[in-house]
Design an enzyme around this catalytic site. Structure first.
Site, short mmCIF file in Angstrom:
data_model
loop_
_atom_site.label_atom_id
_atom_site.label_comp_id
_atom_site.label_asym_id
_atom_site.label_seq_id
_atom_site.Cartn_x
_atom_site.Cartn_y
_atom_site.Cartn_z
N HIS A 172 -3.33 6.78 2.56
CA HIS A 172 -3.79 5.45 2.16
C HIS A 172 -5.00 5.08 3.01
O HIS A 172 -5.00 5.30 4.23
CB HIS A 172 -2.69 4.40 2.34
CG HIS A 172 -3.23 3.01 2.19
ND1 HIS A 172 -3.95 2.63 1.08
CD2 HIS A 172 -3.21 1.94 3.01
CE1 HIS A 172 -4.33 1.37 1.23
NE2 HIS A 172 -3.90 0.93 2.39
N ASN A 185 -10.29 -0.73 0.14
CA ASN A 185 -8.84 -0.55 0.18
C ASN A 185 -8.27 -0.89 -1.20
O ASN A 185 -8.32 -2.04 -1.62
CB ASN A 185 -8.28 -1.48 1.27
CG ASN A 185 -6.77 -1.43 1.40
OD1 ASN A 185 -6.08 -0.88 0.54
ND2 ASN A 185 -6.26 -2.01 2.47
N CYS A 237 0.82 -1.23 0.00
CA CYS A 237 0.00 0.00 0.00
C CYS A 237 0.84 1.26 0.00
O CYS A 237 0.34 2.34 -0.28
CB CYS A 237 -0.92 0.00 1.21
SG CYS A 237 -1.98 -1.44 1.25
N1 ACO Z 1 -17.89 -10.03 8.96
C1 ACO Z 1 -18.24 -10.39 10.21
N2 ACO Z 1 -17.34 -10.73 11.14
C2 ACO Z 1 -16.04 -10.69 10.82
C3 ACO Z 1 -15.60 -10.31 9.54
C4 ACO Z 1 -16.59 -9.98 8.59
N3 ACO Z 1 -16.27 -9.60 7.34
N4 ACO Z 1 -14.26 -10.37 9.50
C5 ACO Z 1 -13.84 -10.76 10.72
N5 ACO Z 1 -14.92 -10.97 11.53
C6 ACO Z 1 -14.93 -11.39 12.91
C7 ACO Z 1 -13.68 -12.12 13.29
O1 ACO Z 1 -13.77 -13.49 12.93
C8 ACO Z 1 -13.66 -11.92 14.81
O2 ACO Z 1 -14.54 -12.86 15.37
P1 ACO Z 1 -14.12 -13.58 16.76
O3 ACO Z 1 -14.02 -12.45 17.75
O4 ACO Z 1 -15.28 -14.49 16.99
O5 ACO Z 1 -12.82 -14.24 16.50
C9 ACO Z 1 -14.29 -10.55 14.97
O6 ACO Z 1 -14.98 -10.26 13.76
C10 ACO Z 1 -13.29 -9.45 15.23
O7 ACO Z 1 -12.18 -9.61 14.36
P2 ACO Z 1 -10.96 -8.63 14.37
O8 ACO Z 1 -9.95 -9.10 13.38
O9 ACO Z 1 -10.52 -8.36 15.75
O10 ACO Z 1 -11.66 -7.29 13.83
P3 ACO Z 1 -11.05 -5.87 13.77
O11 ACO Z 1 -11.89 -4.94 14.55
O12 ACO Z 1 -9.57 -5.84 14.02
O13 ACO Z 1 -11.28 -5.49 12.23
C11 ACO Z 1 -9.95 -5.34 10.20
C12 ACO Z 1 -10.65 -6.27 11.21
C13 ACO Z 1 -11.03 -4.51 9.54
C14 ACO Z 1 -9.22 -6.18 9.17
C15 ACO Z 1 -8.96 -4.43 10.93
O14 ACO Z 1 -8.15 -5.19 11.79
C16 ACO Z 1 -8.05 -3.65 10.01
O15 ACO Z 1 -8.49 -2.76 9.29
N6 ACO Z 1 -6.74 -3.88 10.06
C17 ACO Z 1 -5.74 -3.12 9.29
C18 ACO Z 1 -5.75 -3.47 7.86
C19 ACO Z 1 -4.68 -2.69 7.16
O16 ACO Z 1 -4.36 -1.55 7.52
N7 ACO Z 1 -4.06 -3.26 6.18
C20 ACO Z 1 -2.90 -2.57 5.59
C21 ACO Z 1 -3.06 -2.29 4.23
S1 ACO Z 1 -3.48 -3.67 3.20
C22 ACO Z 1 -2.16 -3.99 2.13
O17 ACO Z 1 -1.04 -3.66 2.38
C23 ACO Z 1 -2.44 -4.80 0.89
#
Ligand code: ACO
Length: 330
Positions: free
Chosen positions: A257, A287, A117
């Protein structure tokens, strides 16, 4: 190195993929909900390119728009730098394909940079170095990603997050005091496994087994990335501003980003730059990795939100973990 040369962005462009995949569409594909995606990410829909469009086609579309705005022709470009982690193929570079597809015949150097990214900011930094040392005059810098083709549409952790698109800028050597004031690049390799496409490279060459094990799709430890993203992006923003003798209040536009609205809100609070100054489109694109900054920048420029002499701050972070900043006097 001549101190008289500045790198000024004189054109921006984008490719907006026509297909739209909404949160409600995804509800029918995996165990998720519009409410979860909206609350956790700020994304409502993402764009999907038609099957017959390649990553380089999107990039070429964005470069052509940027050339039009810059009043330049394809052969006026003397370097093409493409940030992508979802290129047309491992060999040749996507930048070479872009040169062909924009109709340039001047045999200018064309190469890809791989910084996930942060790919666009890495590319911009490389272009700035070539221009300021007099080794290039007019450079096309592109961020282009076809992320939906590397997505496991059975994995709700990732498939709701990403979209396709491309953005580009034309940067040129300029004698005025406007242009790129600084770029800062960083990589923290302690988290390489937090964001990866493990299959298809030299470590795990493509085989029936890697395909069966879904090793060619993006895998992400979202929580791990989230933890460092706010700190690294905030520190990068503050460093960029201070390094140039400015205060955060002087920043007019932030082109960041866009992976998650919660990350951006936290950065905005921590650095004390109001969210209203951020050029945002995450809600409609998802994203788009390296394309996210040049797409949102192009939209802001075309909507008249960026004025001459404005201070524009770019920040991005992605797989690697690689991140960086650019500060520009527009
Ligand atoms: N729908 C419903 N529930 C979901 C989904 C979904 N799409 N995805 C995950 N869950 C669930 C998980 O299974 C978890 O359930 P559990 O508690 O029973 O295990 C729960 O939701 C919480 O999961 P988390 O991973 O803790 O959710 P979080 O609040 O962290 O959000 C997210 C996830 C959106 C991915 C977030 O962590 C994030 O944005 N991270 C950063 C991503 C990023 O910056 N990437 C960098 C750039 S990408 C690149 O370089 C290509």
């Amino acid at each position: 190195m001549s101190v008289d040369i500045n790198t000024r962005i004189i054109g921006t462009g984008k490719y907006k993929a026509e297909g739209v995949l909404t949160n409600h569409d995804l509800e029918k594909m995996v165990d998720t909900s519009d409410q979860w995606i909206t609350e956790r990410t700020g994304i409502s829909e993402r764009r999907i390119a038609p099957k017959d469009v390649a990553t380089s086609d999107m990039a070429a579309g964005a470069v052509k728009e940027a050339l039009d705005m810059a009043g330049k022709k394809p052969d006026d470009i003397d370097m093409i730098i493409c940030g992508t982690v979802t290129g047309d193929m491992p060999l040749p570079s996507t930048a070479a394909m872009i040169q062909k597809k924009i109709g340039a015949s001047n045999m200018c150097p064309a190469f890809d940079v791989s910084a996930a990214c942060a790919g666009f900011i890495y590319g911009l930094s490389v272009a700035d170095a070539f221009i300021k040392t007099g080794k290039a005059k007019t450079v096309a810098i592109v961020g282009t990603e076809m992320l939906t083709r590397f997505m496991d549409f059975e994995d709700r952790n990732t498939c709701v997050l990403f979209g396709d698109g491309a953005g580009a800028v034309i940067a040129t050597a300029d004698q005025s005091d406007r242009g790129i004031l600084s770029t800062h690049l960083y990589t923290d390799s302690s988290l390489t496994a937090a964001l990866q496409i493990p299959g298809g490279g030299s470590l795990e060459p493509a085989s029936a087994e890697t395909i069966a094990n879904r090793r060619h799709f993006i895998q992400m430890e979202g929580r791990e990335v989230f933890k460092v993203a706010v700190k690294y992006l905030s520190d990068a923003a503050e460093t960029a501003v201070k390094a140039n003798g400015y205060s955060v209040d002087d920043v007019n536009v932030v082109s960041a980003h866009q992976a998650n609205m919660r990350i951006l809100s936290a950065v905005s609070k921590r650095v004390n730059i109001p969210l209203e100054k951020f050029a945002l489109n995450l809600k409609y694109y998802g994203n788009t990795s390296s394309a996210s900054i040049p797409i949102s920048l192009d939209e802001a420029v075309r909507e008249g939100k960026v004025s001459e002499n404005d201070l524009v701050l770019m920040i991005a972070l992605g797989g690697g973990i690689s991140w960086g900043s650019a500060l520009i006097k527009w």
